[in-house]
Design an enzyme around this catalytic site. Sequence first.
Site, PDB file in Angstrom:
ATOM      1  N   HIS A  20      10.645  97.120 -21.774  1.00 12.03           N
ATOM      2  CA  HIS A  20      10.075  97.167 -23.114  1.00 12.03           C
ATOM      3  C   HIS A  20      10.596  98.401 -23.846  1.00 12.03           C
ATOM      4  O   HIS A  20      10.350  99.532 -23.428  1.00 12.03           O
ATOM      5  CB  HIS A  20       8.549  97.206 -23.000  1.00 12.03           C
ATOM      6  CG  HIS A  20       7.841  97.159 -24.286  1.00 12.03           C
ATOM      7  ND1 HIS A  20       7.010  98.160 -24.702  1.00 12.03           N
ATOM      8  CD2 HIS A  20       7.832  96.219 -25.254  1.00 12.03           C
ATOM      9  CE1 HIS A  20       6.506  97.845 -25.884  1.00 12.03           C
ATOM     10  NE2 HIS A  20       6.994  96.675 -26.247  1.00 12.03           N
ATOM     11  N   GLU A  47      14.203  94.568 -24.042  1.00 14.47           N
ATOM     12  CA  GLU A  47      13.383  94.067 -25.138  1.00 14.47           C
ATOM     13  C   GLU A  47      13.565  94.925 -26.389  1.00 14.47           C
ATOM     14  O   GLU A  47      12.935  95.964 -26.535  1.00 14.47           O
ATOM     15  CB  GLU A  47      11.908  94.037 -24.702  1.00 14.47           C
ATOM     16  CG  GLU A  47      10.983  93.376 -25.698  1.00 14.47           C
ATOM     17  CD  GLU A  47      10.271  94.371 -26.610  1.00 14.47           C
ATOM     18  OE1 GLU A  47       9.484  93.907 -27.449  1.00 14.47           O
ATOM     19  OE2 GLU A  47      10.518  95.584 -26.512  1.00 14.47           O
ATOM     20  N   ASP A  49      13.072  95.509 -30.364  1.00 14.14           N
ATOM     21  CA  ASP A  49      12.328  95.097 -31.555  1.00 14.14           C
ATOM     22  C   ASP A  49      13.304  95.152 -32.721  1.00 14.14           C
ATOM     23  O   ASP A  49      14.063  96.113 -32.851  1.00 14.14           O
ATOM     24  CB  ASP A  49      11.166  96.053 -31.823  1.00 14.14           C
ATOM     25  CG  ASP A  49      10.119  96.040 -30.719  1.00 14.14           C
ATOM     26  OD1 ASP A  49       9.962  95.000 -30.064  1.00 14.14           O
ATOM     27  OD2 ASP A  49       9.463  97.082 -30.525  1.00 14.14           O
ATOM     28  N   HIS A  62      10.846 100.000 -33.486  1.00 11.78           N
ATOM     29  CA  HIS A  62       9.552  99.408 -33.161  1.00 11.78           C
ATOM     30  C   HIS A  62       8.827  98.890 -34.397  1.00 11.78           C
ATOM     31  O   HIS A  62       8.052  97.946 -34.322  1.00 11.78           O
ATOM     32  CB  HIS A  62       8.674 100.411 -32.416  1.00 11.78           C
ATOM     33  CG  HIS A  62       7.353  99.852 -32.025  1.00 11.78           C
ATOM     34  ND1 HIS A  62       7.225  98.762 -31.198  1.00 11.78           N
ATOM     35  CD2 HIS A  62       6.104 100.226 -32.365  1.00 11.78           C
ATOM     36  CE1 HIS A  62       5.944  98.484 -31.038  1.00 11.78           C
ATOM     37  NE2 HIS A  62       5.247  99.354 -31.729  1.00 11.78           N
ATOM     38  N   GLU A 153      12.241  90.845 -30.257  1.00 11.64           N
ATOM     39  CA  GLU A 153      11.012  90.608 -31.021  1.00 11.64           C
ATOM     40  C   GLU A 153      11.283  90.863 -32.496  1.00 11.64           C
ATOM     41  O   GLU A 153      11.754  91.941 -32.866  1.00 11.64           O
ATOM     42  CB  GLU A 153       9.890  91.536 -30.553  1.00 11.64           C
ATOM     43  CG  GLU A 153       8.618  91.348 -31.354  1.00 11.64           C
ATOM     44  CD  GLU A 153       7.510  92.315 -30.984  1.00 11.64           C
ATOM     45  OE1 GLU A 153       6.554  92.424 -31.770  1.00 11.64           O
ATOM     46  OE2 GLU A 153       7.597  92.979 -29.923  1.00 11.64           O
TER      47      GLU A 153
END
Length: 195
Positions: A20, A47, A49, A62, A153
């Site tokens: 993450h 991961e 963002d 983020h 994401e």
Amino acid sequence: MTTTRQWGTLNGRPPVVIAHRGASGYRPEHTLESYALAIEMGADYIEPDLVSTLDGELIARHEPLLDATTNVSSLSQFAARKTTRVMDGVATTGFFACDFTLDEIRQLRALQPNPARSKEYDGRLLVPTFDQILQLLVREQARRGRVIGVYPETKHPAFHRALGLPLEDRMLDLLGRYDLDHAQAPVWLQSFESA
């Protein structure tokens, strides 16, 4: 006949490790160095963002705000970019990625936003594009001889869409460039925005 499980997971197989924001406890989050370290440490997926720049480039941050994760507030050439925008129904003041071109983003350096973590790399690492992250995956897969997945994401997609900077098609186009747009690709897409 009983079977012995090597791993304490539901199916007995090793867990899937998702990095993450990369190895964000060791390097500033969402930097190539953070993702590379996570891969070195054995991550199965990284991961990132994704948010958009003014010129429609997807970068890894983020949130659309740059204040906590970059040195933008210390750069006098960008002082006038501080603005108030409504995000998730709340008026928010700060420096938004959508007000900067990619060339301007390249002038920024990443910061570790968590005060409990090392600041050793603050101001030394760049803000990467999604394209650069996918290039890193391709290189690391070849170098390590194993599959490494990506778990992007989309951050605040309605906010970006209202600005005329939708994230989804650009994300899918980039995945397609790296042959990551088919059912067997090691890709999981995520968004916390129900719409």
